[in-house]
Write an enzyme that holds these catalytic residues in place. Structure first.
Site, short mmCIF file in Angstrom:
data_model
loop_
_atom_site.label_atom_id
_atom_site.label_comp_id
_atom_site.label_asym_id
_atom_site.label_seq_id
_atom_site.Cartn_x
_atom_site.Cartn_y
_atom_site.Cartn_z
N ASP A 108 0.84 -1.20 0.00
CA ASP A 108 0.00 0.00 0.00
C ASP A 108 0.88 1.25 0.00
O ASP A 108 2.01 1.20 0.47
CB ASP A 108 -0.82 0.14 1.30
CG ASP A 108 -1.63 -1.07 1.61
OD1 ASP A 108 -1.96 -1.81 0.68
OD2 ASP A 108 -1.92 -1.25 2.81
N1 URA Z 1 -1.04 -5.91 4.00
C1 URA Z 1 -1.49 -4.63 4.01
O1 URA Z 1 -2.48 -4.31 4.65
N2 URA Z 1 -0.81 -3.72 3.29
C2 URA Z 1 0.30 -4.01 2.58
O2 URA Z 1 0.88 -3.13 1.96
C3 URA Z 1 0.76 -5.34 2.60
C4 URA Z 1 0.05 -6.27 3.32
#
Ligand code: URA
Length: 234
Positions: A108
């Site tokens: 993310d």
């Molecule tokens: N889980 C999440 O919530 N975000 C990420 O970037 C990777 C795994």
């Protein structure tokens, strides 16, 4: 095995150095040369290790694997409209390579940590396939103190995320203190770690991926990257 030979203009185009039609001018100007001083034309069949660009060896051929320390705030997308991209950290010509360099799965925007990128489609498929179950470790900071039952729920293999039908595979929670944990998961569902904590009534305020399979960041600072051998991946 000897590296395969391709036309010089095709090679330089695929590595993002220039458009194929620019090669004659680059040869005339002495920007593109042969390591042993042999004469070259656009259609000379060459291997990547025979050619110099401004006196420097060419970038690696297809099969590149990049281990990056993604800083928070950058997006794992090829779409410039989404903000500053992880690809902006790489040399500009790498964005012009064909085949394209892509991230192995996504982190993310607000997640930092270990991110792999590759131009090897088969490797990308293998590492992101649910069958392969690569363990990934995340360090999470939580908004609220743990209640105590989270480790058991995550390990049970029965937790169903909002909007999904199949339960998450068992995941390992390690408690550092009541708002800091590490979580090892083997899947890569959308926002998985954040949604797992949301499912047990908590909220992740910071998330960092510290390992992917047997790989760790070592001393790479945020925004730095290095090339690794595909063989070093489990
Ligand atoms: N889980 C999440 O919530 N975000 C990420 O970037 C990777 C795994």
């Amino acid at each position: 095995m000897k590296p395969s030979k391709v036309r010089l203009d095709k090679l330089l185009g695929s590595l993002g150095y220039c458009a194929r039609k620019e090669v004659p001018a680059l040869l005339r100007e002495g920007i593109v040369t042969h390591v042993q001083g042999l004469s070259l034309k656009s259609d000379t069949k060459v291997s990547q290790d025979e050619i110099l660009f401004e006196g420097e060896p060419l970038d690696p051929p297809q099969g590149m694997v990049i281990l990056m320390h993604k800083p928070a705030g950058l997006v794992c997308s090829h779409d410039d409209g989404e903000g500053k991209l992880v690809y902006d950290l790489l040399p500009e010509r790498w964005r012009l390579r064909d085949p394209k360099i892509s991230t192995v799965g996504r982190l993310d925007k607000e997640t930092s940590g270990l991110l792999l990128l590759t131009d090897d489609g088969a490797l990308l498929h293998r590492l992101t396939s649910p069958k392969h179950k690569v363990p990934k470790v995340y360090e999470a900071t939580l908004d609220r103190p743990l209640k105590g039952d989270e480790g058991g729920i995550f390990a049970s293999g029965t937790l169903i995320l909002n909007g999904e039908k199949s339960p998450c595979l068992p995941a390992k929670l390690e408690i550092i203190d009541d708002t800091h944990v590490t979580l090892e998961i083997t899947e890569g569902r959308y926002h998985q770690v954040r949604r797992m904590f949301a499912a047990v009534g908590n909220h992740v305020t910071a998330l960092h991926r510290s390992s992917f399979g047997n790989l760790t960041l070592g001393d790479l600072a945020p925004g730095e990257y290095r090339l690794i051998d595909a063989e070093s991946l489990t």
